[in-house]
Write a protein that holds these residues in place. Structure first.
Motif, PDB file in Angstrom:
ATOM      1  N   HIS A 199       1.059  -1.166   0.418  1.00 26.64           N
ATOM      2  CA  HIS A 199       0.173  -0.109   0.128  1.00 26.64           C
ATOM      3  C   HIS A 199       0.833   1.228  -0.161  1.00 26.64           C
ATOM      4  O   HIS A 199       1.959   1.044   0.134  1.00 26.64           O
ATOM      5  CB  HIS A 199      -0.902  -0.301   1.157  1.00 26.64           C
ATOM      6  N   ARG A 200       0.406   2.119  -0.215  1.00 28.51           N
ATOM      7  CA  ARG A 200       1.204   3.681  -0.389  1.00 28.51           C
ATOM      8  C   ARG A 200       1.509   3.970   1.141  1.00 28.51           C
ATOM      9  O   ARG A 200       0.745   3.881   1.904  1.00 28.51           O
ATOM     10  CB  ARG A 200       0.251   4.685  -0.884  1.00 28.51           C
ATOM     11  N   ILE A 256       5.613   5.735 -13.881  1.00 27.71           N
ATOM     12  CA  ILE A 256       4.058   5.526 -14.657  1.00 27.71           C
ATOM     13  C   ILE A 256       3.767   7.208 -15.645  1.00 27.71           C
ATOM     14  O   ILE A 256       4.381   7.972 -14.707  1.00 27.71           O
ATOM     15  CB  ILE A 256       3.182   5.289 -13.137  1.00 27.71           C
ATOM     16  N   LEU A 257       3.029   6.885 -16.070  1.00 26.20           N
ATOM     17  CA  LEU A 257       2.760   8.030 -17.156  1.00 26.20           C
ATOM     18  C   LEU A 257       1.200   8.637 -17.023  1.00 26.20           C
ATOM     19  O   LEU A 257       0.905   7.709 -17.077  1.00 26.20           O
ATOM     20  CB  LEU A 257       3.066   8.170 -18.710  1.00 26.20           C
ATOM     21  N   VAL A 284      -3.941   5.528 -17.805  1.00 27.21           N
ATOM     22  CA  VAL A 284      -2.308   5.535 -17.038  1.00 27.21           C
ATOM     23  C   VAL A 284      -1.652   4.321 -17.917  1.00 27.21           C
ATOM     24  O   VAL A 284      -2.082   3.414 -17.383  1.00 27.21           O
ATOM     25  CB  VAL A 284      -3.392   5.155 -15.786  1.00 27.21           C
ATOM     26  N   THR A 285       0.035   4.387 -18.065  1.00 24.31           N
ATOM     27  CA  THR A 285       0.058   3.571 -18.613  1.00 24.31           C
ATOM     28  C   THR A 285       1.926   3.756 -17.660  1.00 24.31           C
ATOM     29  O   THR A 285       2.507   4.381 -17.051  1.00 24.31           O
ATOM     30  CB  THR A 285       0.819   4.017 -20.146  1.00 24.31           C
ATOM     31  N   GLU A 286       2.249   2.428 -17.921  1.00 23.24           N
ATOM     32  CA  GLU A 286       4.193   2.234 -17.489  1.00 23.24           C
ATOM     33  C   GLU A 286       4.690   2.978 -18.236  1.00 23.24           C
ATOM     34  O   GLU A 286       4.931   2.282 -20.261  1.00 23.24           O
ATOM     35  CB  GLU A 286       3.905   0.338 -17.354  1.00 23.24           C
ATOM     36  N   PRO A 310      -2.677   0.102 -11.124  1.00 21.99           N
ATOM     37  CA  PRO A 310      -4.378  -0.081 -10.498  1.00 21.99           C
ATOM     38  C   PRO A 310      -4.393   0.515  -9.596  1.00 21.99           C
ATOM     39  O   PRO A 310      -5.698   1.405  -9.711  1.00 21.99           O
ATOM     40  CB  PRO A 310      -3.685  -1.309  -9.768  1.00 21.99           C
ATOM     41  N   GLU A 311      -4.385   1.485  -8.484  1.00 21.06           N
ATOM     42  CA  GLU A 311      -3.976   2.488  -7.936  1.00 21.06           C
ATOM     43  C   GLU A 311      -4.425   4.084  -8.440  1.00 21.06           C
ATOM     44  O   GLU A 311      -5.311   4.588  -7.671  1.00 21.06           O
ATOM     45  CB  GLU A 311      -2.787   2.271  -7.009  1.00 21.06           C
ATOM     46  N   LEU A 312      -3.427   4.136  -9.108  1.00 24.55           N
ATOM     47  CA  LEU A 312      -3.796   5.144  -9.970  1.00 24.55           C
ATOM     48  C   LEU A 312      -4.887   5.488 -10.612  1.00 24.55           C
ATOM     49  O   LEU A 312      -5.571   6.629 -11.075  1.00 24.55           O
ATOM     50  CB  LEU A 312      -2.395   5.916 -11.135  1.00 24.55           C
ATOM     51  N   ARG A 313      -5.498   4.709 -11.719  1.00 24.79           N
ATOM     52  CA  ARG A 313      -6.953   4.502 -12.254  1.00 24.79           C
ATOM     53  C   ARG A 313      -7.568   4.127 -12.024  1.00 24.79           C
ATOM     54  O   ARG A 313      -8.493   5.148 -11.822  1.00 24.79           O
ATOM     55  CB  ARG A 313      -6.738   2.606 -12.877  1.00 24.79           C
TER      56      ARG A 313
END
Length: 262
Positions: free
Chosen positions: A8-9, A228-229, A220-222, A208-211
């Motif tokens: 987790h963050r 992460i972009l 959101v892409t790697e 997944p968290e950012l999406r």
């Protein structure tokens, strides 16, 4: 080295350089070494080539806003890369931190790169717009409300595209950064780079968290290594074939006339 739990963050952690009373000499050395760190791990040459260069104009200067520009190395680098490719790019770097702004202004000037102590919300309030809006290593500093504000501002400010690049939290990313900064200990030992970098990784998002927390108009892409972009094309808002569900959040953006300085 055994990494801390990364499932987790670690939202509650703070970076030493963000403290108002941090050692000013250590802070200056940290800004000075950001260029090394960004060159090694930030992947901005790839981001520039894939996401920014295709949006540059051959016919007129392209304007870029760098939000949270820190020491300004990315702002200056973008101007240089674009110039080598035959483009005229004018980058405005903004940062509300007076220490970062002062550092950026003390560096040797690069024609086409300028710096201002300001927030994105202030520029929205002024009615400013830019062709491109970018940020580097900003997302992991923000709470949910601040992230939402950033995305609202970015959509108001970017006429063509917005690209926010950050760290992607992972076990291997943590271990590689720890090993790399340990190997370069003589370079980084008198700065906040190592400890704050590890904290930044723990605070950063997974894909997944950012999406899960951004509106669907944002993609959101790697990107390697451990990046992460978060990116958005303004044309989507004017595309008659766009999925209405993706436009719903953008349609609810507040009127910029009602946005005061943050």
């Amino acid at each position: 080295m055994i990494p801390p739990p990364l499932r987790h963050r670690a939202r509650s952690l703070t970076e030493q350089m963000d403290a108002a009373d941090c050692d000013p000499e250590m802070l200056d050395r940290t800004y000075a070494r950001f260029r090394i760190v960004n060159a090694l791990v930030a992947g901005w040459r790839t981001t520039y080539t894939r996401h920014l260069r295709p949006a540059l104009s051959r016919d007129r200067p392209t304007t870029v806003l760098d939000i949270g520009s820190g020491g300004g190395d990315l702002s200056r680098g973008l101007v240089r890369w674009a110039r080598r490719d035959g483009f005229d790019v004018r980058v405005t770097g903004i940062d509300p931190d007076p220490r970062a702004h002062a550092w950026a202004r003390r560096r040797p000037p690069v024609p086409g790169a300028s710096f201002r102590r300001a927030t994105s919300r202030e520029l929205v309030g002024e009615g400013r717009t830019f062709d491109l809006v970018i940020s580097n290593h900003l997302l992991h500093h923000l709470d949910d409300e601040q992230l939402s504000d950033l995305l609202v501002d970015s959509q108001r400010l970017a006429r063509v595209r917005a690209v926010h690049s950050d760290i992607r939290r992972s076990r291997w990313g943590y271990l590689l950064f720890a090993a790399g900064t340990a190997a370069l200990h003589p370079v980084f030992r008198t700065s906040f780079i190592r400890e704050d970098g590890l904290t930044s990784i723990r605070r950063s998002y997974t894909v997944p968290e950012l999406r899960a927390v951004v509106p669907p108009v944002w993609r959101v892409t790697e990107q390697a290594p451990s990046r992460i972009l978060l990116h958005h094309d303004a044309d989507l808002l004017h595309d008659p074939d766009a999925d209405p569900a993706r436009l719903s959040w953008a349609d609810r953006l507040p009127d910029p006339d009602h946005l005061g300085p943050s």
